[in-house]
Design an enzyme around this catalytic site. Structure first.
Site, PDB file in Angstrom:
ATOM      1  N   ASP A 173       0.850  -1.190   0.000  1.00  0.00           N
ATOM      2  CA  ASP A 173       0.000   0.000   0.000  1.00  0.00           C
ATOM      3  C   ASP A 173       0.886   1.241   0.000  1.00  0.00           C
ATOM      4  O   ASP A 173       2.110   1.149   0.016  1.00  0.00           O
ATOM      5  CB  ASP A 173      -0.926  -0.008   1.211  1.00  0.00           C
ATOM      6  CG  ASP A 173      -0.171   0.196   2.524  1.00  0.00           C
ATOM      7  OD1 ASP A 173      -0.298   1.279   3.104  1.00  0.00           O
ATOM      8  OD2 ASP A 173       0.538  -0.727   2.963  1.00  0.00           O
ATOM      9  N   HIS A 487       1.484  -8.845  -3.833  1.00  0.00           N
ATOM     10  CA  HIS A 487       0.476  -7.877  -3.389  1.00  0.00           C
ATOM     11  C   HIS A 487       1.170  -6.512  -3.320  1.00  0.00           C
ATOM     12  O   HIS A 487       1.739  -6.126  -2.303  1.00  0.00           O
ATOM     13  CB  HIS A 487      -0.087  -8.276  -2.023  1.00  0.00           C
ATOM     14  CG  HIS A 487      -1.217  -7.399  -1.557  1.00  0.00           C
ATOM     15  ND1 HIS A 487      -2.516  -7.589  -1.964  1.00  0.00           N
ATOM     16  CD2 HIS A 487      -1.230  -6.312  -0.752  1.00  0.00           C
ATOM     17  CE1 HIS A 487      -3.284  -6.669  -1.411  1.00  0.00           C
ATOM     18  NE2 HIS A 487      -2.520  -5.878  -0.675  1.00  0.00           N
ATOM     19  N   ASP A 516       1.127 -17.686  -4.992  1.00  0.00           N
ATOM     20  CA  ASP A 516       1.618 -16.520  -5.725  1.00  0.00           C
ATOM     21  C   ASP A 516       0.424 -15.791  -6.338  1.00  0.00           C
ATOM     22  O   ASP A 516       0.201 -15.823  -7.540  1.00  0.00           O
ATOM     23  CB  ASP A 516       2.613 -16.977  -6.796  1.00  0.00           C
ATOM     24  CG  ASP A 516       3.273 -15.807  -7.520  1.00  0.00           C
ATOM     25  OD1 ASP A 516       3.155 -14.668  -7.041  1.00  0.00           O
ATOM     26  OD2 ASP A 516       3.903 -16.048  -8.566  1.00  0.00           O
ATOM     27  N   GLU A 525       2.489 -10.230   0.040  1.00  0.00           N
ATOM     28  CA  GLU A 525       2.773  -8.798   0.076  1.00  0.00           C
ATOM     29  C   GLU A 525       4.282  -8.570   0.122  1.00  0.00           C
ATOM     30  O   GLU A 525       5.071  -9.465   0.449  1.00  0.00           O
ATOM     31  CB  GLU A 525       2.112  -8.129   1.288  1.00  0.00           C
ATOM     32  CG  GLU A 525       2.159  -6.608   1.225  1.00  0.00           C
ATOM     33  CD  GLU A 525       1.244  -5.931   2.226  1.00  0.00           C
ATOM     34  OE1 GLU A 525       0.996  -4.728   2.059  1.00  0.00           O
ATOM     35  OE2 GLU A 525       0.776  -6.600   3.169  1.00  0.00           O
TER      36      GLU A 525
END
Length: 543
Positions: A173, A487, A516, A525
């Site tokens: 993120d 991710h 994956d 992530e």
């Protein structure tokens, strides 16, 4: 036509056969260093093996040992050890009854490119600027982002905007988190401290804003520049826990993320981590930029004095925020802060503060540690320090415990069929912890030189790049069959099929459940704290 179909069928079967054979041969696909341990694992019955050169000639022959059954992977595994073979070149393992491996190298610089790529991953993570890089024919690009960082609504100043630009995006993120910055910056400074000559050999190709700083430190400065801005503007010394929007963004490029972002309320753990980071920054930037070093140290003193006068553990409460929490108690963070303040300044109060806190923790050295427990960083700073004034009993206790944990990690690595020093323990982000255990081993080696510590560290690098259950690299763009779907919002939002390169993914919650898949944030992530551990692990073997 029938003959053509038959030939195609035979070729397809051959490809499947080679793939199946390769899957049962588990080795570090980056290669091996000539004078250190070289091993591979085989999950099929085998007895003998050959090493072939590029002409197909046998240049080394050995015997497999095993099998060893391991419950977590539910496999019998044979071990191949060819450490005695140290001629540099490209080779293939030929294993009787199993098949051939894919080509691998033995070279003194076998890990250099991976080390450079993992370090450059931080540059590619920069927030508040344009970044770009070319890797294996792909041109990765990110436009300037998040120039509106950030608003002070949650620290009592509604609709007031203050400069919170720079820093790295934290993970998959685009948030920026002080606590996770703490362990990340701490580990990267440790890498510089322990392996500076090796790191300086690499041309990191990082855009330079100052000729005064080595490239590696310039990259860390991009983060510490932001960290400085997390200190409250009221002069109290409190430090905001994070700077994020209220919810995670969708999978868009960072320059498309226009949601309002806020400085959050402070926490004592974030404030203590701030102190530690700023004290380290003052120490390591001093030879190159004394003015900046003083700015960092002044900020560290302000927050450290605040902590001295406010001993309560002020945890962070998420409230309206649904982004990463990083909630943690502050005992370990305060210990680390005291250690770094003493090492940088020689302050006797900081020294006594550390020694008191270390005693309360019974001088414990953690074998399994991450952002939620950073006491090792403080313990290692103290035990390796050349400053005078240390308590002899404290020094001996920390040294003893560090060596004992180092020995335990060696034992665990040697008993695991894939040289995993964390053994059968799995959790969200465990690959980062596995990489971070090389710090324990390297520190133990500095205190009591022992080749076993270095070989266990090599085993960890081997594990991350293919000597594992999956026979796959855990790092995007590097090694054999690396992750393709991390991710990571950039990798998911850009138009390039291959993910952004050089990033360690978190790994499975058991030995056999890693997937994956982009949507599996708990398995796949990427994150700055795991990445710093990878950088440290590889930095020890740059040549």
């Amino acid at each position: 036509m029938l003959r053509q179909i038959t030939l195609i069928t035979i070729a397809f079967i051959s490809i499947l056969s080679i793939s199946a054979q390769t899957k049962n041969i588990h080795l570090n696909s980056l290669g091996f260093l000539p004078d250190l341990k070289k091993t591979a694992s085989v999950s099929m019955p085998c007895e003998a093996f050959n090493i072939l050169n590029t002409d197909g000639e046998v240049v080394y022959t050995g015997k497999a040992t095993g099998p060893t059954y391991q419950k977590d992977v539910n496999q019998k595994v044979w071990n191949l050890d060819f450490s005695k073979f140290n001629t540099q070149g490209e080779y293939i393992l030929e294993i009787e009854g199993v098949g051939k491996s894919k080509p691998f190298h033995i070279a003194s610089d076998a890990f250099n490119f991976a080390a450079k790529t993992s370090i450059r991953g931080f540059y590619l993570w920069r927030c508040g600027t344009e970044v770009k890089g070319t890797f294996k024919g792909n041109n990765y690009h990110q436009n300037i982002c998040h120039l509106e960082d950030g608003y002070e609504d949650y620290i009592g100043n509604k609709e007031v905007k203050r400069d919170g630009t720079k820093g790295w995006h934290d993970a998959g993120d685009y948030g920026k988190y002080t606590v996770n910055a703490g362990i990340t910056v701490g580990v990267l400074f440790k890498a510089w401290d322990h392996f500076k000559p090796q790191i300086e050999k690499l041309d990191l190709e990082i855009p330079r804003s100052s000729s005064k700083l080595p490239a590696f430190l310039e990259e860390i400065k991009w983060e510490t520049d932001w960290v400085l801005k997390m200190q409250y503007p009221d002069g109290s010394g409190r430090v905001s826990h994070k700077l994020t929007r209220l919810n995670f963004s969708p999978f868009i490029m960072p320059d498309k993320d226009h949601e309002k972002r806020y400085f959050t309320q402070w926490s004592s753990a974030a404030t203590a981590d701030f102190v530690a980071m700023m004290a380290m920054a003052a120490r390591y930037f001093q030879p190159y930029d004394p003015i900046y070093a003083k700015q960092c140290l002044d900020a560290a003193w302000l927050s450290y004095n605040f902590l001295r006068n406010n001993l309560d553990d002020k945890g962070f409460v998420q409230g309206d925020f649904k982004t990463g929490g990083y909630q943690t108690s502050d005992t370990d963070d305060r210990l680390w802060a005291a250690a770094e303040m003493w090492e940088t300044t020689g302050d006797i109060i900081a020294l006594k503060d550390f020694e008191k806190r270390a005693k309360e923790l019974n001088f414990k050295i953690e074998e399994n540690w991450d952002w939620g427990n950073v006491s090792n960083l403080g313990m290692f700073t103290y035990v390796l320090s050349n400053r005078k004034g240390k308590n002899t009993k404290v020094q001996k206790s920390i040294k003893k415990n560090t060596i004992e944990i180092g020995d335990k990690l060696v034992e665990m690595a040697n008993s695991d069929v894939y040289a995993r020093a964390l053994g059968g323990t799995y959790f969200w982000g465990c690959n980062g912890t596995v990489a971070r255990q090389t710090i324990n081993l390297q520190v133990a080696n500095r205190l009591k030189p022992n080749k076993d510590y270095i070989e266990a560290s090599i085993g960890i690098v081997d594990h991350l790049f293919g000597n594992n259950y999956y026979s796959r690299s855990y790092v995007t763009g590097l090694g054999e069959n690396p992750p393709l779907h991390p991710h990571d919002r950039r990798s998911g939002a850009d138009s390039i099929k291959a993910p952004w390169p050089g990033y360690l993914i978190g790994g499975g919650h058991s030995a056999t459940d890693w997937v994956d898949k982009e949507e599996s944030y708990s398995h796949n992530e990427i994150a700055i704290n795991w990445q710093a551990a990878l950088v440290y692990a590889l930095a020890g073997f740059i040549n």
